[in-house]
Design a protein around this motif. Structure first.
Motif, PDB file in Angstrom:
ATOM      1  N   ARG A  27       0.776  -1.183  -0.012  1.00 31.07           N
ATOM      2  CA  ARG A  27      -0.041   0.008   0.017  1.00 31.07           C
ATOM      3  C   ARG A  27       0.809   1.275   0.093  1.00 31.07           C
ATOM      4  O   ARG A  27       1.821   1.277   0.494  1.00 31.07           O
ATOM      5  CB  ARG A  27      -0.912  -0.162   1.306  1.00 31.07           C
ATOM      6  N   ALA A  33      -9.696   4.385  -3.020  1.00 27.60           N
ATOM      7  CA  ALA A  33      -9.670   3.125  -3.691  1.00 27.60           C
ATOM      8  C   ALA A  33      -8.657   2.120  -3.183  1.00 27.60           C
ATOM      9  O   ALA A  33      -8.885   0.753  -3.284  1.00 27.60           O
ATOM     10  CB  ALA A  33      -9.322   3.304  -5.060  1.00 27.60           C
ATOM     11  N   THR A  34      -7.675   2.652  -2.160  1.00 27.17           N
ATOM     12  CA  THR A  34      -6.867   1.636  -1.689  1.00 27.17           C
ATOM     13  C   THR A  34      -7.083   1.321  -0.168  1.00 27.17           C
ATOM     14  O   THR A  34      -6.535   1.105   0.590  1.00 27.17           O
ATOM     15  CB  THR A  34      -5.219   2.123  -1.796  1.00 27.17           C
ATOM     16  N   ALA A  38      -8.990  -4.747  -1.197  1.00 32.51           N
ATOM     17  CA  ALA A  38      -9.793  -4.568  -2.719  1.00 32.51           C
ATOM     18  C   ALA A  38     -10.323  -6.096  -2.915  1.00 32.51           C
ATOM     19  O   ALA A  38      -9.861  -7.331  -2.092  1.00 32.51           O
ATOM     20  CB  ALA A  38      -8.856  -4.462  -3.883  1.00 32.51           C
ATOM     21  N   SER A  40     -10.278  -8.035  -5.131  1.00 37.30           N
ATOM     22  CA  SER A  40      -9.488  -9.160  -5.765  1.00 37.30           C
ATOM     23  C   SER A  40      -8.372  -9.720  -4.869  1.00 37.30           C
ATOM     24  O   SER A  40      -8.152 -11.037  -5.050  1.00 37.30           O
ATOM     25  CB  SER A  40      -8.611  -8.480  -7.029  1.00 37.30           C
ATOM     26  N   GLU A  41      -8.119  -8.882  -4.090  1.00 36.47           N
ATOM     27  CA  GLU A  41      -7.060  -9.095  -2.962  1.00 36.47           C
ATOM     28  C   GLU A  41      -7.842 -10.033  -1.918  1.00 36.47           C
ATOM     29  O   GLU A  41      -7.312 -10.981  -1.565  1.00 36.47           O
ATOM     30  CB  GLU A  41      -6.574  -7.991  -2.191  1.00 36.47           C
TER      31      GLU A  41
END
Length: 465
Positions: A27, A33-34, A38, A40-41
């Motif tokens: 990070r 957005a972070t 996420a 996908s993570e």
């Protein structure tokens, strides 16, 4: 910022733990957005955690099976074979072994696969549950897209496999249904009098809906009928049911078990309302000794309204016939509303004679046909016609209009409206069983019965198309 996630597994209390890294990501500066994980993570972490956990579970189970449970001798490994197992968090390739049975006991086979016997279905119960639930609420394709977008299922899931798994679950539900009987009334009046005081009357409405047929050979046979109903207790949740009559082998049993699941007793009053069609006329009989059977007023007045509009559309040259038909239909409606069936049938018969003997045109012929069909309809259902006016004044139910919304809820939203798919009768029947269970919040309890330790958080279903 560098983040590493590890999983620590302790096989035995106080034993040496197994530490395995399952994810690593970075990070930089904080951005909307972070912030946090996420999707996908999260999917990657779930998949990696599961893989590490499954490897330890499988190795521990195979170590136990490598020793005979009866005599303690080491079993001989014949060969090693893997199996594919699908779960919510991806497809698992489980490396197993095929063992020779110990000679201390007689066996029907020389060898066996511990993993194959433990996991005969090759899909996890949670995956089967969510596939069945979502596929009953939306199309098979959308169900696949939803599951694949939110969970690390992988590309192996497709609409065909979801449909096949739904059918498998539905057939398992069908196998639990009791035997069909012509009469479900049990006991005698003396026994019924000793039962606890019953709840207020149970109201059951039954109607039919239509589904696009995949076996269409002409425009006329492009649809087939499904029977849909709703059982409403005075207190508590209502329940729905549905089936394809030509496929269903136990229609009375299905309806009886729905009412029984709502606490119906033999000394409780039950009011059945139906459209009077042949397909439902016999279904509601001999289920309860205190049942009353009503022909739905909505369907009577709907037919009368059509005939009234047709009579008003007769040619002006037929003024006397037109006025007589309008008046006769008003008398018919009044007599039926007050339960005077014989008098209503006399008016219907007189009107049919007038229309048949008068000089005819196309509109008159159509009205005559409607009147004749209505006469047959009232004759067949005269035992179910009551004094609707009196019931209405006392606030009692006279219409199954609530079943119209049930047909839309159970059938149309999933199988008709905005749907291009055509259905075979068997497939439609199986889907109706799953959809009914989901709408009744009964699918999850069924999975709990089948699979020990099954636990999925219950979420109120969103009635998608």
């Amino acid at each position: 910022m560098n983040v590493k996630l590890q999983i620590v597994i302790e096989s035995e209390p106080g034993g040496l733990p197994i530490i395995q890294e399952v994810a690593q990501f970075e990070r930089a500066g904080l951005q909307p957005a972070t912030l946090g994980l996420a999707l996908s993570e999260a999917k990657s972490i779930l998949q990696s955690v599961q893989q590490a956990l499954v490897e330890q579970q499988v190795s521990g189970y195979l170590a136990q099976q490598a020793v005979c449970q009866d005599c303690g001798e080491q079993r001989v490994c014949k060969d090693r074979r893997g199996i594919v197992y699908r779960s919510l968090f991806g497809k698992l390739n489980l490396q197993g072994s095929r063992l020779l049975h110990c000679a201390c006991q007689a066996h029907s086979t020389k060898s066996f696969s511990p993993l194959s016997e433990l996991l005969p279905e090759r899909s996890s119960p949670e995956l089967l549950y969510l596939e069945s639930k979502f596929a009953s609420l939306m199309s098979y394709g959308l169900s696949v897209q939803l599951l694949a977008e939110l969970l690390p299922i992988g590309a192996s899931l497709n609409a065909a496999s979801v449909r096949q798994n739904l059918h498998q679950v539905a057939l398992q539900l069908e196998a639990e249904l009791g035997e069909e009987q012509s009469v479900f009334i049990e006991g005698c009046p003396d026994e019924w009098a000793k039962l606890p005081r019953p709840e207020l009357p149970l109201t059951v409405g039954i109607d039919g809906g239509y589904v696009h047929s995949s076996e269409q050979t002409s425009r006329q046979d492009g649809w087939f009928e499904v029977i849909v109903g709703k059982s409403i207790p005075a207190s508590g949740n209502s329940k729905v049911f549905g089936f394809v009559q030509t496929v269903e082998q136990k229609p009375k049993r299905r309806l009886f078990e729905v009412m029984q699941s709502q606490g119906m007793q033999m000394n409780q009053q039950v009011t059945f309302l139906s459209d009077g069609g042949e397909s439902v006329r016999e279904l509601q009989l001999y289920l309860n000794p205190n049942a009353e059977h009503l022909l739905d007023w909505f369907h009577i007045t709907m037919r009368l309204t059509v005939m009234q509009q047709m009579s008003k559309g007769l040619e002006s040259a037929q003024g006397e016939l037109k006025a007589g038909a309008v008046a006769a239909l008003e008398h018919i409606k009044w007599n039926l509303w007050h339960g005077k069936v014989s008098r209503a049938l006399q008016w219907i018969e007189d009107l049919a004679v007038d229309l048949d003997t008068a000089e005819t045109d196309e509109k008159q012929r159509k009205l005559s046909k409607q009147v004749q069909e209505f006469e047959v309809y009232i004759h067949r259902n005269r035992a179910f016609i009551v004094n609707y006016g009196e019931r209405y004044r006392y606030g009692e139910v006279i219409s199954s209009a609530f079943v119209e919304s049930t047909v839309n809820q159970v059938v149309s939203k999933r199988m008709v409206k905005k749907q291009q798919m055509r259905w075979s009768k068997k497939e439609a029947h199986l889907l109706l069983q799953i959809r009914s269970k989901v709408l009744n919040a009964e699918l999850q309890p069924a999975f709990r019965r089948w699979y020990a330790g099954f636990a999925v958080e219950e979420v109120e279903p969103v009635l998608a198309a």
